[in-house]
Structures are given as C-alpha cells and as structure tokens.
Design an enzyme around this catalytic site. Structure first.
Site, PDB file in Angstrom:
ATOM      1  CB  THR A   3      -0.920   0.058   1.146  1.00 23.23           C
ATOM      2  OG1 THR A   3      -0.293  -0.081   2.254  1.00 23.23           O
ATOM      3  CG2 THR A   3      -1.959  -1.030   1.253  1.00 23.23           C
TER       4      THR A   3
ATOM      5  CG  HIS B  80       7.846  -1.218   2.696  1.00 17.94           C
ATOM      6  ND1 HIS B  80       7.036  -0.605   1.570  1.00 17.94           N
ATOM      7  CD2 HIS B  80       7.039  -2.115   3.289  1.00 17.94           C
ATOM      8  CE1 HIS B  80       5.969  -0.911   1.591  1.00 17.94           C
ATOM      9  NE2 HIS B  80       5.842  -1.716   2.533  1.00 17.94           N
TER      10      HIS B  80
ATOM     11  CG  HIS C 136       5.682  -5.831   5.980  1.00 17.89           C
ATOM     12  ND1 HIS C 136       5.047  -5.138   6.816  1.00 17.89           N
ATOM     13  CD2 HIS C 136       5.572  -5.444   4.941  1.00 17.89           C
ATOM     14  CE1 HIS C 136       4.269  -4.019   6.089  1.00 17.89           C
ATOM     15  NE2 HIS C 136       4.489  -4.418   4.905  1.00 17.89           N
TER      16      HIS C 136
HETATM   17  P1  AMP Z   1       2.357  -2.363   2.901  1.00 20.94           P
HETATM   18  O1  AMP Z   1       0.874  -2.330   2.940  1.00 20.94           O
HETATM   19  O2  AMP Z   1       3.058  -3.421   2.642  1.00 20.94           O
HETATM   20  O3  AMP Z   1       2.985  -1.336   1.813  1.00 20.94           O
HETATM   21  O4  AMP Z   1       2.851  -1.750   4.374  1.00 20.94           O
HETATM   22  C1  AMP Z   1       2.701  -0.477   4.966  1.00 20.94           C
HETATM   23  C2  AMP Z   1       2.924  -0.360   6.306  1.00 20.94           C
HETATM   24  O5  AMP Z   1       3.274   0.809   6.750  1.00 20.94           O
HETATM   25  C3  AMP Z   1       1.666  -0.918   7.287  1.00 20.94           C
HETATM   26  O6  AMP Z   1       2.120  -2.088   7.836  1.00 20.94           O
HETATM   27  C4  AMP Z   1       1.347   0.259   7.719  1.00 20.94           C
HETATM   28  O7  AMP Z   1       0.942  -0.174   9.303  1.00 20.94           O
HETATM   29  C5  AMP Z   1       2.859   0.883   8.074  1.00 20.94           C
HETATM   30  N1  AMP Z   1       2.609   2.408   8.200  1.00 20.94           N
HETATM   31  C6  AMP Z   1       2.087   3.382   7.556  1.00 20.94           C
HETATM   32  N2  AMP Z   1       2.168   4.540   7.986  1.00 20.94           N
HETATM   33  C7  AMP Z   1       2.982   4.584   9.047  1.00 20.94           C
HETATM   34  C8  AMP Z   1       3.670   5.365   9.847  1.00 20.94           C
HETATM   35  N3  AMP Z   1       3.526   6.540   9.653  1.00 20.94           N
HETATM   36  N4  AMP Z   1       4.586   4.793  10.763  1.00 20.94           N
HETATM   37  C9  AMP Z   1       4.708   3.451  10.804  1.00 20.94           C
HETATM   38  N5  AMP Z   1       4.220   2.506  10.090  1.00 20.94           N
HETATM   39  C10 AMP Z   1       3.260   3.072   9.057  1.00 20.94           C
END
Ligand code: AMP
Length: 124
Positions: A60, A65, A67
């Site tokens: 998203t 990145h 996880h």
């Molecule tokens: P993805 O959906 O794989 O792109 O992962 C995006 C991740 O970023 C999700 O786990 C969100 O909870 C995390 N996320 C989004 N905004 C922030 C933020 N400001 N600080 C820390 N984590 C975030």
C-alpha cells in the site's frame, strides 16, 4: 524534528531503531503482531518494475520495504489468517486496529535500538 521518508509518510526519528547508509528500520503504526517492524531503503529503489513491486503484492505504500513479523505457535488458528489481519491494518479508518501513539512507538523503538550498535546511527 528529524524525519525519514516512507512513500508519502514521514517517519519520526523516534520510531527508527536502526539506521545505516542504505537502509533503516522502524516500528509499525499498526502492528498485527508484537514486534512487527519495517525495513526499508533510504533511497527510492528505481530498478523495481510494476511486476515486482506493487499493489498486486499487497503493497500500500510505494516505497520498497520488507515486513518482519515474529510468529508464535497458534497465534492464528490458520497460519494464513494473518493476511486478513494485515489487510484490515492497512485500512486507514479501521477502528479494530487504531494507530498507536508516538509515545508507544518510541518506547518500542528505544527497546529495539538497544540491540544495535552502529556508528552510522544518528537519531537527532
Ligand atoms: P504495505 O501495505 O506492505 O505497503 O505496508 C505498509 C505498512 O506501513 C503498514 O504495515 C502500515 O501499518 C505501515 N505504516 C504506514 N504509515 C506508517 C507510519 N507513519 N509509521 C509507521 N508505520 C506506518
């Protein structure tokens, strides 16, 4: 206040627990499991194309990145149920999983930072 770029988001230095020239690690706003953290490049990774990096892979935030999600025996009845939780956690207005406070994230980042020693680190 020092911040780092994560796609359209600004990550506070207090969320960062590891920093090197090419990547950094920070704690998650909405972790689906204790200890879920994110690792990402400090630069925009231009060599990935849309077949390798994008919404089809569940992404998203448009910034390369990884996880890391610690798992425990029996944490979800069916192993892959975690993906449903991850989907919920990425919905901005999901009330089941509200965003954590900056204080809570800073506390976790301080704990994780204690496992690293690097001359490159600069959290100010
Ligand atoms: P993805 O959906 O794989 O792109 O992962 C995006 C991740 O970023 C999700 O786990 C969100 O909870 C995390 N996320 C989004 N905004 C922030 C933020 N400001 N600080 C820390 N984590 C975030």
């Amino acid at each position: 206040m020092k911040t780092y770029t994560f796609g359209p988001h600004l990550i506070r230095a207090s969320q960062v627990f590891f920093l090197s020239k090419k990547c950094f690690g920070f704690v998650n706003l909405k972790p689906v499991a204790n200890g879920r953290i994110l690792l990402l490049t400090t630069f925009v990774y231009r060599d990935l194309n849309s077949d390798e990096d994008g919404p089809e892979a569940g992404q998203t935030v448009p910034h390369c990145h990884l996880h890391i999600i610690p798992r425990k025996v029996g944490d979800w009845a069916n192993n892959d149920d975690i993906y449903g939780e991850i989907d919920k956690s990425t919905k901005v207005d999901n009330e089941e999983r509200p965003p954590r406070s900056f204080e809570e994230m800073e506390k976790e980042a301080n704990f994780l930072r204690s496992f690293f020693q690097s001359d490159d680190m600069n959290y100010n």
